[in-house]
Design a protein around this motif. Structure first.
Motif, PDB file in Angstrom:
ATOM      1  N   THR A  52      42.966  60.835 141.366  1.00 19.10           N
ATOM      2  CA  THR A  52      43.608  60.174 142.494  1.00 19.10           C
ATOM      3  C   THR A  52      44.593  59.114 142.035  1.00 19.10           C
ATOM      4  OG1 THR A  52      41.825  58.546 142.669  1.00 19.10           O
ATOM      5  CG2 THR A  52      41.606  60.551 143.978  1.00 19.10           C
ATOM      6  N   SER A  53      45.615  58.923 142.851  1.00 20.41           N
ATOM      7  CA  SER A  53      46.624  57.893 142.622  1.00 20.41           C
ATOM      8  C   SER A  53      46.865  57.179 143.945  1.00 20.41           C
ATOM      9  CB  SER A  53      47.926  58.530 142.120  1.00 20.41           C
ATOM     10  OG  SER A  53      48.976  57.594 142.063  1.00 20.41           O
ATOM     11  N   VAL A  54      46.732  55.850 143.941  1.00 24.06           N
ATOM     12  CA  VAL A  54      46.927  55.046 145.141  1.00 24.06           C
ATOM     13  C   VAL A  54      48.217  54.249 144.967  1.00 24.06           C
ATOM     14  CG1 VAL A  54      45.941  53.308 146.671  1.00 24.06           C
ATOM     15  CG2 VAL A  54      44.430  54.898 145.452  1.00 24.06           C
ATOM     16  N   ARG A  55      49.184  54.494 145.831  1.00 24.89           N
ATOM     17  CA  ARG A  55      50.519  53.908 145.659  1.00 24.89           C
ATOM     18  C   ARG A  55      50.913  53.097 146.890  1.00 24.89           C
ATOM     19  NH1 ARG A  55      53.257  57.527 142.253  1.00 24.89           N
ATOM     20  NH2 ARG A  55      54.910  55.950 142.127  1.00 24.89           N
ATOM     21  N   THR A  56      51.766  52.112 146.689  1.00 26.90           N
ATOM     22  CA  THR A  56      52.340  51.396 147.816  1.00 26.90           C
ATOM     23  C   THR A  56      53.637  52.084 148.231  1.00 26.90           C
ATOM     24  OG1 THR A  56      53.772  49.885 146.580  1.00 26.90           O
ATOM     25  CG2 THR A  56      51.451  49.238 146.845  1.00 26.90           C
ATOM     26  N   PRO A  57      53.983  52.045 149.504  1.00 28.65           N
ATOM     27  CA  PRO A  57      55.267  52.612 149.922  1.00 28.65           C
ATOM     28  C   PRO A  57      56.451  51.942 149.214  1.00 28.65           C
ATOM     29  CG  PRO A  57      53.853  52.231 151.816  1.00 28.65           C
ATOM     30  CD  PRO A  57      53.175  51.595 150.648  1.00 28.65           C
ATOM     31  N   PHE A  58      56.295  50.661 148.891  1.00 24.83           N
ATOM     32  CA  PHE A  58      57.406  49.932 148.288  1.00 24.83           C
ATOM     33  C   PHE A  58      57.790  50.502 146.924  1.00 24.83           C
ATOM     34  CE2 PHE A  58      54.946  46.588 150.719  1.00 24.83           C
ATOM     35  CZ  PHE A  58      55.715  46.726 151.875  1.00 24.83           C
ATOM     36  N   GLU A  59      56.823  51.112 146.225  1.00 24.02           N
ATOM     37  CA  GLU A  59      57.139  51.769 144.953  1.00 24.02           C
ATOM     38  C   GLU A  59      58.167  52.881 145.167  1.00 24.02           C
ATOM     39  OE1 GLU A  59      53.685  52.727 142.360  1.00 24.02           O
ATOM     40  OE2 GLU A  59      52.507  51.787 143.960  1.00 24.02           O
ATOM     41  N   PHE A  60      58.021  53.617 146.262  1.00 22.96           N
ATOM     42  CA  PHE A  60      58.938  54.722 146.542  1.00 22.96           C
ATOM     43  C   PHE A  60      60.275  54.215 147.077  1.00 22.96           C
ATOM     44  CE2 PHE A  60      54.700  56.567 146.602  1.00 22.96           C
ATOM     45  CZ  PHE A  60      54.875  57.674 145.787  1.00 22.96           C
ATOM     46  N   THR A  61      60.258  53.074 147.757  1.00 22.53           N
ATOM     47  CA  THR A  61      61.513  52.451 148.169  1.00 22.53           C
ATOM     48  C   THR A  61      62.357  52.146 146.929  1.00 22.53           C
ATOM     49  OG1 THR A  61      60.641  51.446 150.194  1.00 22.53           O
ATOM     50  CG2 THR A  61      62.533  50.367 149.187  1.00 22.53           C
ATOM     51  N   ARG A  62      61.711  51.583 145.931  1.00 21.71           N
ATOM     52  CA  ARG A  62      62.445  51.243 144.707  1.00 21.71           C
ATOM     53  C   ARG A  62      62.911  52.501 143.979  1.00 21.71           C
ATOM     54  NH1 ARG A  62      57.909  47.499 144.715  1.00 21.71           N
ATOM     55  NH2 ARG A  62      58.670  45.413 145.287  1.00 21.71           N
ATOM     56  N   HIS A  63      62.081  53.551 144.015  1.00 23.23           N
ATOM     57  CA  HIS A  63      62.445  54.804 143.351  1.00 23.23           C
ATOM     58  C   HIS A  63      63.655  55.460 144.013  1.00 23.23           C
ATOM     59  CE1 HIS A  63      62.028  58.686 141.329  1.00 23.23           C
ATOM     60  NE2 HIS A  63      62.038  59.266 142.514  1.00 23.23           N
ATOM     61  N   HIS A  64      63.646  55.510 145.346  1.00 20.06           N
ATOM     62  CA  HIS A  64      64.718  56.191 146.073  1.00 20.06           C
ATOM     63  C   HIS A  64      65.902  55.283 146.382  1.00 20.06           C
ATOM     64  CE1 HIS A  64      62.747  60.062 146.712  1.00 20.06           C
ATOM     65  NE2 HIS A  64      61.630  59.428 146.996  1.00 20.06           N
ATOM     66  N   GLY A  65      65.697  53.975 146.251  1.00 26.06           N
ATOM     67  CA  GLY A  65      66.785  53.052 146.557  1.00 26.06           C
ATOM     68  C   GLY A  65      66.988  52.832 148.038  1.00 26.06           C
ATOM     69  N   ARG A  66      66.046  53.301 148.853  1.00 25.27           N
ATOM     70  CA  ARG A  66      66.143  53.145 150.304  1.00 25.27           C
ATOM     71  C   ARG A  66      64.739  53.041 150.880  1.00 25.27           C
ATOM     72  NH1 ARG A  66      69.232  57.132 148.704  1.00 25.27           N
ATOM     73  NH2 ARG A  66      68.542  58.989 149.780  1.00 25.27           N
ATOM     74  N   GLY A  67      64.599  52.251 151.942  1.00 27.99           N
ATOM     75  CA  GLY A  67      63.303  52.078 152.570  1.00 27.99           C
ATOM     76  C   GLY A  67      62.925  50.608 152.618  1.00 27.99           C
ATOM     77  N   PRO A  68      61.755  50.296 153.203  1.00 25.93           N
ATOM     78  CA  PRO A  68      61.347  48.896 153.361  1.00 25.93           C
ATOM     79  C   PRO A  68      60.871  48.283 152.046  1.00 25.93           C
ATOM     80  CG  PRO A  68      59.612  50.348 154.135  1.00 25.93           C
ATOM     81  CD  PRO A  68      60.778  51.239 153.785  1.00 25.93           C
ATOM     82  N   LEU A  69      61.101  46.988 151.907  1.00 26.09           N
ATOM     83  CA  LEU A  69      60.563  46.187 150.815  1.00 26.09           C
ATOM     84  C   LEU A  69      59.649  45.128 151.413  1.00 26.09           C
ATOM     85  CD1 LEU A  69      63.764  45.880 148.598  1.00 26.09           C
ATOM     86  CD2 LEU A  69      61.621  47.057 147.975  1.00 26.09           C
ATOM     87  N   PRO A  70      58.778  44.507 150.619  1.00 28.44           N
ATOM     88  CA  PRO A  70      57.849  43.516 151.174  1.00 28.44           C
ATOM     89  C   PRO A  70      58.563  42.351 151.839  1.00 28.44           C
ATOM     90  CG  PRO A  70      57.217  44.136 148.941  1.00 28.44           C
ATOM     91  CD  PRO A  70      58.569  44.731 149.180  1.00 28.44           C
ATOM     92  N   GLU A  71      57.959  41.835 152.889  1.00 24.75           N
ATOM     93  CA  GLU A  71      58.480  40.650 153.549  1.00 24.75           C
ATOM     94  C   GLU A  71      57.306  39.801 154.028  1.00 24.75           C
ATOM     95  OE1 GLU A  71      60.870  42.293 156.714  1.00 24.75           O
ATOM     96  OE2 GLU A  71      59.190  42.240 158.126  1.00 24.75           O
ATOM     97  N   GLU A  72      57.604  38.616 154.519  1.00 26.33           N
ATOM     98  CA  GLU A  72      56.558  37.742 155.034  1.00 26.33           C
ATOM     99  C   GLU A  72      55.923  38.345 156.290  1.00 26.33           C
ATOM    100  OE1 GLU A  72      55.398  34.837 153.728  1.00 26.33           O
ATOM    101  OE2 GLU A  72      56.673  35.313 151.991  1.00 26.33           O
ATOM    102  N   ASN A  73      54.622  38.067 156.478  1.00 24.78           N
ATOM    103  CA  ASN A  73      53.899  38.537 157.667  1.00 24.78           C
ATOM    104  C   ASN A  73      54.146  40.023 157.887  1.00 24.78           C
ATOM    105  OD1 ASN A  73      52.284  38.422 159.964  1.00 24.78           O
ATOM    106  ND2 ASN A  73      53.926  37.684 161.289  1.00 24.78           N
TER     107      ASN A  73
END
Length: 298
Positions: free
Chosen positions: A261-282
């Motif tokens: 198993t591999s547990v990933r954050t969506p933000f890892e894929f944002t960085r990979h693809h160059g598009r998508g959400p990044l972490p923010e406050e709240n």
């Protein structure tokens, strides 16, 4: 539209309405110049359902565009999720799996839009009303699936495993399973039973992807722009729909059964693809994880 398709068993309210939210997000993603995933059917689901009259299907229809927490950041999250899970499914079927099982399939149109190997079978498991609404829209478009497609109309709280095998699923053949945007709506015991059942029905060479939320307290982010904008703009209170009891460790459960198993954050894929959400406050996405699991051959 039939009563079942739009009624309590369909997409007119509750969790069914979230399927339309995701369809609208996929439609917006489809029409972006830098789209991560294309779903030409998505906007037709939105336009066909009275429950989402006036919802946008292009970012240009949103007055504040990408600054809108719902139709900007949240919709982009769903676009990224679609792309990542598309890639996972296609990798799996080009390796060992020839059976694809979409659990809580909703308005998923992957059977119609992805290029599957000729001998693939796509099983779509969801409530009858949701599948009926999808069939009406796709039939109206004369859409043809790109692989054998088998709807399995059943609630996941019922004996869906028996219904799936009756529909032709072969537990002795490798399969790839997807539970996209599903588990956090289910009681913990139902999630555990679902994961146990997938393990029982999966032979070596099978794969599974699913989404979980690891927040210790979902209400910690109750004032997150994603939650408040979704409630205010389209009347969907996600925190009211999510099951807020303690969640099982499904990834750990699978690891204990021999899965890799591999547990990933969506933000890892944002960085990979160059598009998508990044972490923010709240951030209501802070606890979201995408889990990918493979069951080795003996």
């Amino acid at each position: 539209m039939s009563e079942g398709a739009g009624g309590a068993d369909g997409v007119a309210g509750g969790v069914g309405l979230t399927a339309l939210l995701v369809a609208a997000a996929r439609a917006i993603e489809t029409h972006r110049h830098d789209s991560l995933a294309r779903d030409v059917f998505a906007e037709h689901f939105v336009l066909a359902a009275p429950a989402c009259a006036g919802w946008p299907v292009r970012i240009q229809q949103v007055p504040d565009g990408d600054a809108n927490p719902l139709w900007g950041r949240f919709a982009r999250y769903f676009g990224l999720r679609t792309r990542v899970l598309d890639d996972f499914l296609l990798r799996s079927v080009h390796a060992d799996a020839r059976q694809v099982v979409l659990l809580g399939a909703g308005l998923d149109s992957r059977a119609f839009r992805l290029d599957w190997p000729a001998d693939c079978v796509i099983f779509e498991v969801d409530r009858a009303g949701v599948l009926a609404f999808k069939h009406e829209v796709l039939d109206g478009l004369s859409a043809a699936p790109k692989a054998a497609r088998v709807p399995v109309p059943i609630d996941l709280r019922a004996d869906w495993a028996e219904a799936l095998t009756i529909a032709g699923f072969d537990p002795a053949a490798p399969s790839v399973w997807l539970a996209e945007g599903l588990l956090f709506y289910l009681p913990g015991t139902t999630e555990t039973h679902l994961i146990d059942t997938v393990d029982r029905l999966s032979t070596g060479g099978s794969a599974l992807a699913f989404e979980v939320k690891l927040d210790k307290d979902l209400l910690e982010y109750r004032d997150s722009p994603l939650y408040t904008s979704t409630t205010q703009q389209i009347g969907i209170d996600l925190l009211d729909l999510f099951n807020r009891e303690s969640r099982p460790d499904s990834a750990g459960n699978l690891t204990g059964r021999g899965w890799s198993t591999s547990v990933r954050t969506p933000f890892e894929f944002t960085r990979h693809h160059g598009r998508g959400p990044l972490p923010e406050e709240n951030d209501a996405l802070a606890g979201n994880r995408w889990v990918f699991a493979n069951k080795p051959r003996p």
